[in-house]
Motif scaffolding. Structure first.
Motif, mmCIF file in Angstrom:
data_model
loop_
_atom_site.group_PDB
_atom_site.id
_atom_site.type_symbol
_atom_site.label_atom_id
_atom_site.label_comp_id
_atom_site.label_asym_id
_atom_site.label_seq_id
_atom_site.Cartn_x
_atom_site.Cartn_y
_atom_site.Cartn_z
ATOM 1 N N LEU A 178 -3.048 30.258 10.739
ATOM 2 C CA LEU A 178 -3.001 29.323 9.613
ATOM 3 C C LEU A 178 -3.844 28.080 9.855
ATOM 4 O O LEU A 178 -4.049 27.672 10.999
ATOM 5 N N LYS B 193 -1.433 16.564 17.574
ATOM 6 C CA LYS B 193 -2.414 17.585 17.181
ATOM 7 C C LYS B 193 -3.559 17.531 18.182
ATOM 8 O O LYS B 193 -4.387 16.635 18.145
ATOM 9 N N LEU B 194 -3.539 18.510 19.108
ATOM 10 C CA LEU B 194 -4.541 18.501 20.186
ATOM 11 C C LEU B 194 -5.922 18.812 19.640
ATOM 12 O O LEU B 194 -6.067 19.657 18.747
ATOM 13 N N GLU C 261 -3.317 25.885 21.509
ATOM 14 C CA GLU C 261 -4.595 25.179 21.640
ATOM 15 C C GLU C 261 -5.008 25.174 23.100
ATOM 16 O O GLU C 261 -4.220 24.776 23.975
ATOM 17 N N VAL D 80 1.249 16.738 13.961
ATOM 18 C CA VAL D 80 1.572 17.840 13.049
ATOM 19 C C VAL D 80 3.074 17.818 12.794
ATOM 20 O O VAL D 80 3.859 17.688 13.740
ATOM 21 N N LYS E 11 6.179 19.972 10.976
ATOM 22 C CA LYS E 11 6.534 21.281 10.405
ATOM 23 C C LYS E 11 8.010 21.263 10.038
ATOM 24 O O LYS E 11 8.845 20.880 10.881
HETATM 25 C C1 LIG Z 1 0.263 26.265 11.858
HETATM 26 C C2 LIG Z 1 -0.609 25.438 12.759
HETATM 27 C C3 LIG Z 1 -1.994 25.489 12.653
HETATM 28 C C4 LIG Z 1 -2.781 24.726 13.499
HETATM 29 C C5 LIG Z 1 -2.164 23.909 14.459
HETATM 30 C C6 LIG Z 1 -2.926 23.117 15.361
HETATM 31 C C7 LIG Z 1 -2.257 22.352 16.302
HETATM 32 C C8 LIG Z 1 -3.022 21.517 17.289
HETATM 33 N N1 LIG Z 1 -4.338 21.440 17.165
HETATM 34 O O1 LIG Z 1 -2.413 20.947 18.199
HETATM 35 C C9 LIG Z 1 -0.852 22.323 16.376
HETATM 36 C C10 LIG Z 1 -0.108 23.094 15.495
HETATM 37 O O2 LIG Z 1 1.226 23.128 15.523
HETATM 38 C C11 LIG Z 1 -0.752 23.902 14.527
HETATM 39 N N2 LIG Z 1 -0.001 24.670 13.695
#
Ligand SMILES: Cc1ccc2cc(C(N)=O)cc(O)c2n1
Length: 321
Positions: free
Chosen positions: A80, A114-115, A171, A286, A288
């Motif tokens: 996603l 968000k890494l 990631e 992020v 959720k």
């Molecule tokens: C569903 C989704 C999509 C990309 C994501 C990207 C990261 C991130 N870049 O840390 C973290 C998340 O929980 C993500 N979760």
């Protein structure tokens, strides 16, 4: 002294436990020098007794056959993307929409940094790491299994009672300190320096020769699931992340739960203050919706879930290296 078979099994267990303590519990049990000594002893034993070597041994992380190109991998469960928000108002709207559709006006969220790395998908079958792939366009990615095997934060086999199929999304990133150290080394050895940690991670995983990837200091945090078979999932995302930790997969220690728009914005401020001191680059946080039944009620728009959002920080002026 004990037989070589018992000694190799013992060394493997000690090395895997040390990895788990270091990458998952963030609480190293032995110094790097001792870790390296155990690995060397295991390598020597396996060289003397080739019948004892096995692909999931910690010594088998670095393959030596560079591939001509990467095979394609179709993601059974699409990877996603996330809608973005840039202001508190958008977070209030996000939470209000959820309130209207779920009837829960102070819903619980899982929140995490968000890494700024590279999204990948790991596939484990009966606990064994069998395939790793880049996100690609979300439906099809590149098979970079050999390169991901060299990332010590990624376990070659899961701990405890493993499900028959477990796909984990996460990631791959290059920690800031490792990025600086790598560029220091590159300058000294006339190698190209990396522009930023994100490019470092992406470039390292796109190497056709895993021996090159093995020299790059990469790490990994899991953040969601793909295809799963043979395990009963808990009712919330945060409990699933705790389960992934038990399986031996690293999850960001900054992950927490927060309630309502207020809780999310508090978290955004909290992480924003720590941002420069975090050991990795982030470009936002992020949120959720935590309960899976509420996620299902919200569904998706195109490929982005309506139950999640990335709240971005203003871009930082890049420090000129
Ligand atoms: C569903 C989704 C999509 C990309 C994501 C990207 C990261 C991130 N870049 O840390 C973290 C998340 O929980 C993500 N979760």
């Amino acid at each position: 002294t004990q037989g070589p078979a018992r000694r190799t099994a013992e060394l493997r267990q000690q090395i895997e436990d040390a990895n788990y303590r270091y990458y998952v519990l963030d609480d190293p049990s032995i110094p790097d020098s001792e870790y390296d000594r155990l690995l060397r002893e295991l390598q020597a034993l396996e060289a003397e007794h080739p019948e004892l070597a096995s692909t999931d041994s910690p010594t088998q992380r670095v393959g030596n056959a560079p591939s001509a190109k990467f095979a394609e991998v179709r993601h059974a469960v699409p990877m996603l993307s996330l809608a973005n928000a840039f202001s508190p108002e958008e977070i209030h709207e996000f939470v209000a929409r959820i309130g209207k559709e779920t009837g829960d006006f102070e819903p619980a969220f899982s929140a995490e940094p968000k890494l700024d790395g590279l999204a990948i998908s790991l596939r484990y079958e009966h606990g064994q790491f069998v395939r790793g792939a880049t996100r690609g366009d979300g439906a099809t990615g590149e098979d970079v299994t050999a390169n991901l095997r060299t990332v010590r934060a990624i376990p070659l086999k899961l701990r405890g009672k493993a499900p028959s199929v477990l796909e984990v999304r996460g990631e791959v990133y290059m920690p800031k300190a490792a990025f600086e150290r790598y560029n220091e080394w590159a300058r000294k050895h006339g190698e190209k320096t990396l522009a930023n940690p994100r490019n470092g991670a992406a470039g390292s995983l796109r190497q056709l020769d895993p021996r090159v990837t093995a020299q790059r200091p990469l790490a990994f945090f899991a953040y969601s699931l793909g295809e799963v078979e043979g395990v009963k999932l808990p009712p919330t995302h945060s409990q699933t992340l705790a389960l992934l930790r038990e399986f031996g997969l690293p999850v960001s220690p900054q992950v927490t739960t927060a309630r309502g728009a207020g809780g999310l914005l508090e978290y955004f401020e909290h992480i924003g203050q720590q941002r420069d001191d975090l050991p990795y680059d982030i470009d936002g946080v992020v949120y959720k919706l935590d309960r899976y039944d509420q996620q299902r009620a919200m569904g998706f728009v195109s490929r982005a879930p309506r139950w999640a959002i990335a709240h971005k920080y203003p871009a930082q002026e890049e420090a000129t290296t």
